[in-house]
Scaffold this motif. Structure first.
Motif, PDB file in Angstrom:
ATOM      1  N   LYS A 170       2.939 -39.124 -21.860  1.00  0.00           N
ATOM      2  CA  LYS A 170       4.280 -38.951 -22.405  1.00  0.00           C
ATOM      3  C   LYS A 170       4.321 -37.701 -23.265  1.00  0.00           C
ATOM      4  CE  LYS A 170       3.615 -41.738 -26.598  1.00  0.00           C
ATOM      5  NZ  LYS A 170       4.108 -42.899 -27.392  1.00  0.00           N
ATOM      6  N   ILE A 171       5.531 -37.281 -23.616  1.00  0.00           N
ATOM      7  CA  ILE A 171       5.720 -36.172 -24.535  1.00  0.00           C
ATOM      8  C   ILE A 171       6.103 -36.728 -25.897  1.00  0.00           C
ATOM      9  CG2 ILE A 171       6.918 -33.999 -24.964  1.00  0.00           C
ATOM     10  CD1 ILE A 171       5.278 -34.098 -22.351  1.00  0.00           C
ATOM     11  N   ASP A 172       5.321 -36.365 -26.908  1.00  0.00           N
ATOM     12  CA  ASP A 172       5.654 -36.700 -28.296  1.00  0.00           C
ATOM     13  C   ASP A 172       6.622 -35.624 -28.783  1.00  0.00           C
ATOM     14  OD1 ASP A 172       5.776 -37.644 -30.857  1.00  0.00           O
ATOM     15  OD2 ASP A 172       3.738 -37.052 -31.407  1.00  0.00           O
ATOM     16  N   ILE A 173       7.898 -35.960 -28.865  1.00  0.00           N
ATOM     17  CA  ILE A 173       8.961 -34.981 -29.030  1.00  0.00           C
ATOM     18  C   ILE A 173       9.004 -34.414 -30.453  1.00  0.00           C
ATOM     19  CG2 ILE A 173      11.458 -34.633 -28.950  1.00  0.00           C
ATOM     20  CD1 ILE A 173      11.555 -36.797 -26.775  1.00  0.00           C
ATOM     21  N   GLN A 174       9.037 -33.074 -30.529  1.00  0.00           N
ATOM     22  CA  GLN A 174       9.156 -32.381 -31.808  1.00  0.00           C
ATOM     23  C   GLN A 174      10.509 -31.681 -31.956  1.00  0.00           C
ATOM     24  OE1 GLN A 174       6.580 -32.710 -34.011  1.00  0.00           O
ATOM     25  NE2 GLN A 174       5.673 -34.017 -32.442  1.00  0.00           N
ATOM     26  N   GLN A 175      11.047 -31.154 -30.859  1.00  0.00           N
ATOM     27  CA  GLN A 175      12.322 -30.427 -30.904  1.00  0.00           C
ATOM     28  C   GLN A 175      13.114 -30.695 -29.641  1.00  0.00           C
ATOM     29  OE1 GLN A 175      12.989 -26.072 -32.173  1.00  0.00           O
ATOM     30  NE2 GLN A 175      13.072 -25.898 -29.933  1.00  0.00           N
ATOM     31  N   ILE A 176      14.447 -30.813 -29.792  1.00  0.00           N
ATOM     32  CA  ILE A 176      15.346 -31.020 -28.656  1.00  0.00           C
ATOM     33  C   ILE A 176      16.502 -30.039 -28.770  1.00  0.00           C
ATOM     34  CG2 ILE A 176      16.832 -32.668 -27.435  1.00  0.00           C
ATOM     35  CD1 ILE A 176      15.205 -34.876 -28.972  1.00  0.00           C
ATOM     36  N   GLN A 177      16.796 -29.352 -27.682  1.00  0.00           N
ATOM     37  CA  GLN A 177      17.939 -28.456 -27.616  1.00  0.00           C
ATOM     38  C   GLN A 177      18.776 -28.814 -26.393  1.00  0.00           C
ATOM     39  OE1 GLN A 177      16.093 -24.519 -27.657  1.00  0.00           O
ATOM     40  NE2 GLN A 177      16.687 -24.282 -29.797  1.00  0.00           N
ATOM     41  N   LEU A 178      20.093 -28.772 -26.559  1.00  0.00           N
ATOM     42  CA  LEU A 178      21.037 -29.049 -25.484  1.00  0.00           C
ATOM     43  C   LEU A 178      21.902 -27.826 -25.246  1.00  0.00           C
ATOM     44  CD1 LEU A 178      22.543 -31.092 -23.554  1.00  0.00           C
ATOM     45  CD2 LEU A 178      24.055 -31.546 -25.516  1.00  0.00           C
ATOM     46  N   PHE A 179      22.051 -27.459 -23.988  1.00  0.00           N
ATOM     47  CA  PHE A 179      22.953 -26.378 -23.601  1.00  0.00           C
ATOM     48  C   PHE A 179      23.964 -26.983 -22.628  1.00  0.00           C
ATOM     49  CE2 PHE A 179      23.053 -21.684 -21.998  1.00  0.00           C
ATOM     50  CZ  PHE A 179      24.129 -21.429 -22.841  1.00  0.00           C
ATOM     51  N   ASP A 180      25.164 -27.298 -23.112  1.00  0.00           N
ATOM     52  CA  ASP A 180      26.137 -27.995 -22.269  1.00  0.00           C
ATOM     53  C   ASP A 180      27.526 -27.373 -22.314  1.00  0.00           C
ATOM     54  OD1 ASP A 180      26.939 -28.770 -24.812  1.00  0.00           O
ATOM     55  OD2 ASP A 180      27.346 -30.840 -24.231  1.00  0.00           O
ATOM     56  N   ASN A 181      27.641 -26.225 -22.983  1.00  0.00           N
ATOM     57  CA  ASN A 181      28.952 -25.568 -23.032  1.00  0.00           C
ATOM     58  C   ASN A 181      28.750 -24.154 -23.558  1.00  0.00           C
ATOM     59  OD1 ASN A 181      31.775 -25.211 -22.904  1.00  0.00           O
ATOM     60  ND2 ASN A 181      32.122 -27.310 -23.604  1.00  0.00           N
ATOM     61  N   PHE A 182      29.805 -23.355 -23.515  1.00  0.00           N
ATOM     62  CA  PHE A 182      29.718 -22.003 -24.034  1.00  0.00           C
ATOM     63  C   PHE A 182      29.578 -22.042 -25.563  1.00  0.00           C
ATOM     64  CE2 PHE A 182      32.263 -21.805 -20.131  1.00  0.00           C
ATOM     65  CZ  PHE A 182      31.455 -20.963 -19.386  1.00  0.00           C
ATOM     66  N   GLY A 183      28.854 -21.062 -26.105  1.00  0.00           N
ATOM     67  CA  GLY A 183      28.692 -21.005 -27.549  1.00  0.00           C
ATOM     68  C   GLY A 183      27.276 -21.212 -28.030  1.00  0.00           C
ATOM     69  N   GLY A 184      26.328 -21.343 -27.117  1.00  0.00           N
ATOM     70  CA  GLY A 184      24.940 -21.467 -27.519  1.00  0.00           C
ATOM     71  C   GLY A 184      24.419 -22.895 -27.492  1.00  0.00           C
ATOM     72  N   VAL A 185      23.137 -23.030 -27.788  1.00  0.00           N
ATOM     73  CA  VAL A 185      22.475 -24.333 -27.722  1.00  0.00           C
ATOM     74  C   VAL A 185      22.809 -25.176 -28.949  1.00  0.00           C
ATOM     75  CG1 VAL A 185      20.559 -23.473 -26.322  1.00  0.00           C
ATOM     76  CG2 VAL A 185      20.363 -23.488 -28.818  1.00  0.00           C
ATOM     77  N   LYS A 186      22.690 -26.488 -28.774  1.00  0.00           N
ATOM     78  CA  LYS A 186      22.877 -27.433 -29.874  1.00  0.00           C
ATOM     79  C   LYS A 186      21.525 -28.050 -30.208  1.00  0.00           C
ATOM     80  CE  LYS A 186      27.456 -28.539 -28.047  1.00  0.00           C
ATOM     81  NZ  LYS A 186      28.265 -29.544 -27.311  1.00  0.00           N
ATOM     82  N   GLN A 187      21.260 -28.189 -31.483  1.00  0.00           N
ATOM     83  CA  GLN A 187      20.026 -28.801 -31.938  1.00  0.00           C
ATOM     84  C   GLN A 187      20.242 -30.303 -32.099  1.00  0.00           C
ATOM     85  OE1 GLN A 187      17.216 -27.058 -32.268  1.00  0.00           O
ATOM     86  NE2 GLN A 187      18.152 -25.048 -31.973  1.00  0.00           N
ATOM     87  N   VAL A 188      19.329 -31.084 -31.563  1.00  0.00           N
ATOM     88  CA  VAL A 188      19.366 -32.538 -31.691  1.00  0.00           C
ATOM     89  C   VAL A 188      18.020 -32.976 -32.259  1.00  0.00           C
ATOM     90  CG1 VAL A 188      19.554 -34.734 -30.452  1.00  0.00           C
ATOM     91  CG2 VAL A 188      20.960 -32.790 -29.745  1.00  0.00           C
ATOM     92  N   THR A 189      18.034 -33.720 -33.352  1.00  0.00           N
ATOM     93  CA  THR A 189      16.771 -34.169 -33.924  1.00  0.00           C
ATOM     94  C   THR A 189      16.217 -35.335 -33.108  1.00  0.00           C
ATOM     95  OG1 THR A 189      17.723 -35.841 -35.399  1.00  0.00           O
ATOM     96  CG2 THR A 189      17.638 -33.561 -36.217  1.00  0.00           C
ATOM     97  N   PRO A 190      14.899 -35.521 -33.120  1.00  0.00           N
ATOM     98  CA  PRO A 190      14.339 -36.683 -32.425  1.00  0.00           C
ATOM     99  C   PRO A 190      14.955 -38.002 -32.888  1.00  0.00           C
ATOM    100  CG  PRO A 190      12.588 -35.140 -32.941  1.00  0.00           C
ATOM    101  CD  PRO A 190      13.833 -34.622 -33.615  1.00  0.00           C
ATOM    102  N   LYS A 191      15.249 -38.133 -34.179  1.00  0.00           N
ATOM    103  CA  LYS A 191      15.868 -39.365 -34.675  1.00  0.00           C
ATOM    104  C   LYS A 191      17.248 -39.573 -34.054  1.00  0.00           C
ATOM    105  CE  LYS A 191      16.979 -41.995 -38.841  1.00  0.00           C
ATOM    106  NZ  LYS A 191      18.217 -42.548 -38.261  1.00  0.00           N
ATOM    107  N   GLU A 192      18.062 -38.524 -34.028  1.00  0.00           N
ATOM    108  CA  GLU A 192      19.387 -38.634 -33.411  1.00  0.00           C
ATOM    109  C   GLU A 192      19.268 -39.016 -31.942  1.00  0.00           C
ATOM    110  OE1 GLU A 192      21.772 -35.291 -36.105  1.00  0.00           O
ATOM    111  OE2 GLU A 192      20.637 -34.687 -34.318  1.00  0.00           O
ATOM    112  N   TYR A 193      18.309 -38.414 -31.275  1.00  0.00           N
ATOM    113  CA  TYR A 193      18.084 -38.662 -29.846  1.00  0.00           C
ATOM    114  C   TYR A 193      17.713 -40.116 -29.579  1.00  0.00           C
ATOM    115  CZ  TYR A 193      15.627 -38.155 -25.325  1.00  0.00           C
ATOM    116  OH  TYR A 193      15.177 -38.296 -24.025  1.00  0.00           O
ATOM    117  N   PHE A 194      16.777 -40.641 -30.333  1.00  0.00           N
ATOM    118  CA  PHE A 194      16.314 -42.009 -30.088  1.00  0.00           C
ATOM    119  C   PHE A 194      17.279 -43.061 -30.638  1.00  0.00           C
ATOM    120  CE2 PHE A 194      12.111 -39.867 -29.639  1.00  0.00           C
ATOM    121  CZ  PHE A 194      11.839 -40.299 -28.347  1.00  0.00           C
TER     122      PHE A 194
END
Length: 222
Positions: A173-197
């Motif tokens: 498995k991957i022990d997640i340290q950083q998450i980025q989402l690119f889903d619209n114009f304007g650059g990537v969004k940062q998502v914390t592991p806590k928010e994700y889980f």
């Protein structure tokens, strides 16, 4: 009013909001909560990921090296958000990981037919993708999640059961340290592991509803 266009999500969320079923949906969903939800959706719908390692090959030692690995974040009816992989020590990424366990993975809606239906090029930010960085962890037989990891992988990829025993495949498995989402114009969004889980989509999946296109709508602005 801001509207997020996605597969299989927003009408389901609305039903949860009015139907009294158990899911943690903020009364005023933040942008980070919505971004985490999109990340979880993409990861659960993806059967494979691109994985980048730091190469140990003599000609490109230290260079980023990208490969493809089959993936599951849990059975179809149980999303965990954890990227589970089935690896062999003979594979190039595994050899790299023995030297440096830092990895990055990417999954995209381009893996489904969504972007083609919407006439979106895979590079178009609206053809959403999630990039996850962390450390690679082998799941030993003595670990509590060993059986669950195998079940999750074998349900999504039944052929794995027939892969050569001599190749010494193992779950990881991957022990997640950083998450980025690119889903619209304007650059990537940062998502914390806590928010994700914290965004649990399992109950949504178990409603077993299917829509070609649905929307996440901020109802406070309607």
């Amino acid at each position: 009013m801001r509207v997020f266009q996605m597969q299989r999500l927003a009408i389901i969320l609305f039903l949860y909001a009015v139907g009294g079923l158990e899911i943690s949906i903020p009364s005023l969903p933040s942008e980070s909560w919505k971004a985490a939800l999109v990340c979880r959706h993409i990861m659960h719908e993806s059967d494979w990921i691109s994985i980048a390692t730091l190469s140990t090959q003599n000609a490109i030692k230290g260079y980023p090296f990208v490969s493809l690995e089959s993936m599951s974040d849990g059975p179809k009816t149980n999303s965990t958000g954890v990227p589970y992989l089935y690896m062999t020590p003979l594979d190039t990424p595994s050899i790299d990981i023995m030297n440096d366990d830092r990895v990055s993975i990417m999954a995209s809606l381009a893996q489904s037919d969504y972007c083609k239906k919407e006439n979106l090029d895979p590079e178009d930010p609206r053809c959403a993708r999630v990039m996850i960085s962390g450390t690679f962890k082998k799941i030993e037989k003595s670990f509590p999640e060993y059986d669950f990891a195998l079940m999750s992988l074998f349900e999504r990829h039944p052929v794995m059961r027939k892969w050569p025993k001599g190749h010494a495949f193992y779950p990881a498995k991957i022990d997640i340290q950083q998450i980025q989402l690119f889903d619209n114009f304007g650059g990537v969004k940062q998502v914390t592991p806590k928010e994700y889980f914290d965004v649990n989509i399992t109950n949504i999946l178990n409603m077993n509803l299917n829509f070609d296109k649905i929307f996440i709508v901020d109802v406070t602005t309607v």
